[in-house]
Design a protein around this motif. Structure first.
Motif, short mmCIF file in Angstrom:
data_model
loop_
_atom_site.label_atom_id
_atom_site.label_comp_id
_atom_site.label_asym_id
_atom_site.label_seq_id
_atom_site.Cartn_x
_atom_site.Cartn_y
_atom_site.Cartn_z
N ASN A 2 0.83 -1.21 0.00
CA ASN A 2 0.00 0.00 0.00
C ASN A 2 0.85 1.25 0.00
N TYR A 3 1.94 1.23 0.78
CA TYR A 3 2.84 2.39 0.81
C TYR A 3 3.47 2.61 -0.55
N ALA A 4 3.98 1.54 -1.17
CA ALA A 4 4.62 1.67 -2.48
C ALA A 4 3.63 2.16 -3.52
N ASN A 5 2.41 1.65 -3.47
CA ASN A 5 1.39 2.08 -4.43
C ASN A 5 1.00 3.53 -4.21
N PHE A 6 0.90 3.94 -2.94
CA PHE A 6 0.57 5.34 -2.63
C PHE A 6 1.65 6.28 -3.14
N ARG A 7 2.92 5.94 -2.87
CA ARG A 7 4.01 6.80 -3.31
C ARG A 7 4.05 6.91 -4.83
N LYS A 8 3.85 5.77 -5.49
CA LYS A 8 3.84 5.78 -6.95
C LYS A 8 2.69 6.63 -7.49
N THR A 9 1.54 6.54 -6.84
CA THR A 9 0.38 7.32 -7.29
C THR A 9 0.62 8.81 -7.10
N VAL A 10 1.15 9.20 -5.94
CA VAL A 10 1.42 10.62 -5.68
C VAL A 10 2.46 11.14 -6.66
N GLN A 11 3.51 10.36 -6.90
CA GLN A 11 4.54 10.76 -7.85
C GLN A 11 3.93 10.93 -9.24
N ALA A 67 4.56 13.52 1.81
CA ALA A 67 3.28 12.81 1.80
C ALA A 67 3.49 11.32 2.02
N ALA A 68 4.54 10.77 1.41
CA ALA A 68 4.84 9.34 1.57
C ALA A 68 5.25 9.04 3.01
N SER A 69 6.01 9.94 3.63
CA SER A 69 6.43 9.74 5.01
C SER A 69 5.22 9.76 5.96
N THR A 70 4.30 10.70 5.72
CA THR A 70 3.09 10.76 6.54
C THR A 70 2.27 9.48 6.40
N MET A 71 2.13 9.03 5.16
CA MET A 71 1.38 7.79 4.93
C MET A 71 2.08 6.59 5.57
N ALA A 72 3.42 6.55 5.49
CA ALA A 72 4.16 5.45 6.10
C ALA A 72 3.94 5.40 7.60
#
Length: 248
Positions: free
Chosen positions: A34-43, A168-173
């Motif tokens: 989920n984290y990897a997918n979120f970061r990829k989506t935000v990027q 954003a990725a750090s917050t999600m992590a």
């Protein structure tokens, strides 16, 4: 030496522990995905945002070229670049570079260390190609410009600070970590509770059967395993008595 029943962990605890480990692994794996997918989506959203802006600039540049105006002669471009950088604070540089990736016109400071990579992408791509570049906390979208003859006239480059993505990725992590720990704790407790509920009768029967094997006298028991163990022990004792009587 076989450990006594009191020295071993209860059956329900061992089964529950195994289930808890499996659940923890699955939850950790899903959290990472989920984290990897979120970061990829935000990027991807950031890239798409600046790509749309870059397409508008490229259209303006190519419209000027069709009228015989070079980017330096296109009076609309300087104002467009300033408005762009003012509206999007994350943009570090927005401008037009030639085919050698040397800045021609723009706003902000172009990253010198990235120009060699820009040059390679311009040369390797098509006249209307789109490319991306990343380095440390800085990213760029590039759109190669086609001249009136179908050749390459440089590229529009937008360099932006992508630390927003990292933040954003750090917050999600962090959120995923705490949620994953909560899920692991809750499911582990449920696994132990479920294992105890399902195995409590079996564990008691196994303990009673083991006590019979160890020589502890127990009253007749109707539980199958205990009853069979008692019958087996009684048969062994009778056989020993007969053998002892025959030896005398």
């Amino acid at each position: 030496m076989t450990p006594s029943p009191s020295s071993r962990l209860p059956l329900w605890f061992r089964i529950g522990g195994l289930l808890a480990l499996v659940i923890a692994f699955v939850v950790a794996l899903l959290s990472f995905l989920n984290y990897a997918n979120f970061r990829k989506t935000v990027q991807g959203l950031h890239e798409t945002r600046y790509l749309v802006l870059g397409k508008d600039i490229r259209q303006t540049v190519e419209a000027g070229l069709s009228l015989g105006l070079t980017p330096e002669q296109n009076a609309r471009l300087p104002l467009l670049f300033k408005e762009l950088q003012s509206a999007w604070p994350a943009i570090r540089y927005a401008g037009v570079v030639n085919t050698a990736a040397q800045p021609i016109l723009g706003a902000g400071q172009a990253a010198k260390e990235g120009r060699a990579s820009w040059h390679e992408r311009i040369q390797a791509g098509t006249p209307d190609g789109i490319w991306h570049w990343r380095a440390d906390h800085e990213s760029a979208v590039g759109l190669t410009i086609a001249d009136n003859f179908g050749g390459k006239a440089g590229a529009v480059v937008i360099v932006y600070d992508d630390r927003e993505v990292a933040a954003a990725a750090s917050t999600m992590a962090t959120q995923l970590l705490w949620r994953a720990l909560g899920v692991m704790l809750a499911t582990s407790l449920l696994a132990w509770l479920g294992a105890w509920w399902l195995t409590r009768a079996l564990a008691a029967e196994l303990d009673a059967a083991e006590a019979v094997l160890d020589g502890h006298p127990l009253p007749p028991d109707e539980r199958p395993l205990v009853a069979e163990t008692q019958a087996f022990v009684a048969a062994v004792q009778q056989a020993e008595q007969r053998m002892a009587g025959a030896a005398q």
